[in-house]
Design a protein around this motif. Structure first.
Motif, mmCIF file in Angstrom:
data_model
loop_
_atom_site.group_PDB
_atom_site.id
_atom_site.type_symbol
_atom_site.label_atom_id
_atom_site.label_comp_id
_atom_site.label_asym_id
_atom_site.label_seq_id
_atom_site.Cartn_x
_atom_site.Cartn_y
_atom_site.Cartn_z
ATOM 1 N N ASP A 105 5.646 -0.891 22.016
ATOM 2 C CA ASP A 105 5.527 -1.843 20.491
ATOM 3 C C ASP A 105 4.576 -2.205 20.313
ATOM 4 N N MET A 106 3.688 -2.738 20.654
ATOM 5 C CA MET A 106 2.011 -2.409 20.723
ATOM 6 C C MET A 106 2.309 -1.388 19.729
ATOM 7 N N ASP A 107 2.715 0.012 19.024
ATOM 8 C CA ASP A 107 2.261 1.287 18.298
ATOM 9 C C ASP A 107 2.754 1.045 16.971
ATOM 10 N N MET A 108 4.660 -0.237 17.663
ATOM 11 C CA MET A 108 5.479 -0.674 16.139
ATOM 12 C C MET A 108 4.306 -1.448 15.536
ATOM 13 N N LEU A 109 3.826 -2.126 16.182
ATOM 14 C CA LEU A 109 2.993 -3.459 15.299
ATOM 15 C C LEU A 109 1.965 -2.899 14.765
ATOM 16 N N GLU A 110 1.238 -2.098 15.536
ATOM 17 C CA GLU A 110 0.129 -1.770 14.532
ATOM 18 C C GLU A 110 0.523 -1.102 12.938
ATOM 19 N N PHE A 111 1.891 -0.389 12.879
ATOM 20 C CA PHE A 111 2.420 0.292 11.974
ATOM 21 C C PHE A 111 3.146 -0.851 11.293
ATOM 22 N N HIS A 112 3.739 -2.149 11.444
ATOM 23 C CA HIS A 112 4.135 -2.511 10.659
ATOM 24 C C HIS A 112 2.874 -3.925 10.054
ATOM 25 N N CYS A 113 1.983 -4.433 10.842
ATOM 26 C CA CYS A 113 0.187 -4.236 9.623
ATOM 27 C C CYS A 113 -0.272 -3.801 8.819
ATOM 28 N N ARG A 114 0.694 -2.532 8.883
ATOM 29 C CA ARG A 114 -0.379 -1.828 8.112
ATOM 30 C C ARG A 114 -0.414 -1.479 6.979
ATOM 31 N N LYS A 115 0.457 -2.480 6.528
ATOM 32 C CA LYS A 115 0.923 -3.086 4.738
ATOM 33 C C LYS A 115 0.099 -4.332 4.553
ATOM 34 N N TYR A 116 -0.039 -4.719 5.121
ATOM 35 C CA TYR A 116 -1.648 -6.284 4.902
ATOM 36 C C TYR A 116 -2.813 -5.438 5.476
ATOM 37 N N ALA A 117 -3.290 -4.466 5.424
ATOM 38 C CA ALA A 117 -4.674 -3.758 6.239
ATOM 39 C C ALA A 117 -5.331 -4.077 4.496
ATOM 40 N N GLY A 118 -4.839 -3.816 3.504
ATOM 41 C CA GLY A 118 -5.915 -3.848 2.305
ATOM 42 C C GLY A 118 -5.208 -5.136 1.474
ATOM 43 N N ALA A 119 -4.662 -5.967 2.035
ATOM 44 C CA ALA A 119 -4.382 -7.118 1.502
ATOM 45 C C ALA A 119 -5.560 -7.915 1.189
ATOM 46 N N ASP A 120 -5.325 -8.802 -0.150
ATOM 47 C CA ASP A 120 -6.599 -10.156 0.512
ATOM 48 C C ASP A 120 -5.600 -11.213 0.936
ATOM 49 N N ASP A 121 -5.917 -11.826 1.613
ATOM 50 C CA ASP A 121 -5.022 -12.682 2.465
ATOM 51 C C ASP A 121 -5.020 -13.877 1.488
ATOM 52 N N GLU A 122 -4.114 -14.648 0.855
ATOM 53 C CA GLU A 122 -3.953 -15.393 -0.013
ATOM 54 C C GLU A 122 -4.258 -17.097 0.432
ATOM 55 N N GLU A 123 -4.169 -17.038 2.202
ATOM 56 C CA GLU A 123 -4.191 -18.360 2.131
ATOM 57 C C GLU A 123 -5.635 -18.658 2.277
ATOM 58 N N LEU A 124 -6.587 -17.573 3.190
ATOM 59 C CA LEU A 124 -8.383 -17.430 2.407
ATOM 60 C C LEU A 124 -8.208 -18.746 1.182
ATOM 61 N N MET A 125 -7.654 -18.113 -0.007
ATOM 62 C CA MET A 125 -8.331 -18.204 -0.977
ATOM 63 C C MET A 125 -7.305 -19.613 -1.846
ATOM 64 N N MET A 126 -7.242 -20.553 -1.059
ATOM 65 C CA MET A 126 -6.760 -21.565 -1.054
ATOM 66 C C MET A 126 -7.919 -22.765 -0.720
#
Length: 56
Positions: free
Chosen positions: A35-56
């Motif tokens: 399950d941890m490996d699966m979750l890590e896979f799903h997190c990859r798409k956010y790895a290089g993205a800017d976090d919009e919540e931090l920009m507010m």
């Protein structure tokens, strides 16, 4: 998987690990690791993205 789903799954895994550590889990460590490996896979798409919540 959305960010909220990822956070929810992370908390679920934390509790799975706590129960496993206490010897009260019905799940094996291998199940939890999968399950941890699966979750890590799903997190990859956010790895290089800017976090919009931090920009507010």
């Amino acid at each position: 998987m959305t960010k909220l789903q990822i956070i929810s799954k992370q908390w679920s895994l934390i509790y799975d690990l706590l129960l496993f550590n206490k010897g009260e889990s019905e799940r094996t460590l291998e199940d939890i690791e999968q399950d941890m490996d699966m979750l890590e896979f799903h997190c990859r798409k956010y790895a290089g993205a800017d976090d919009e919540e931090l920009m507010m």
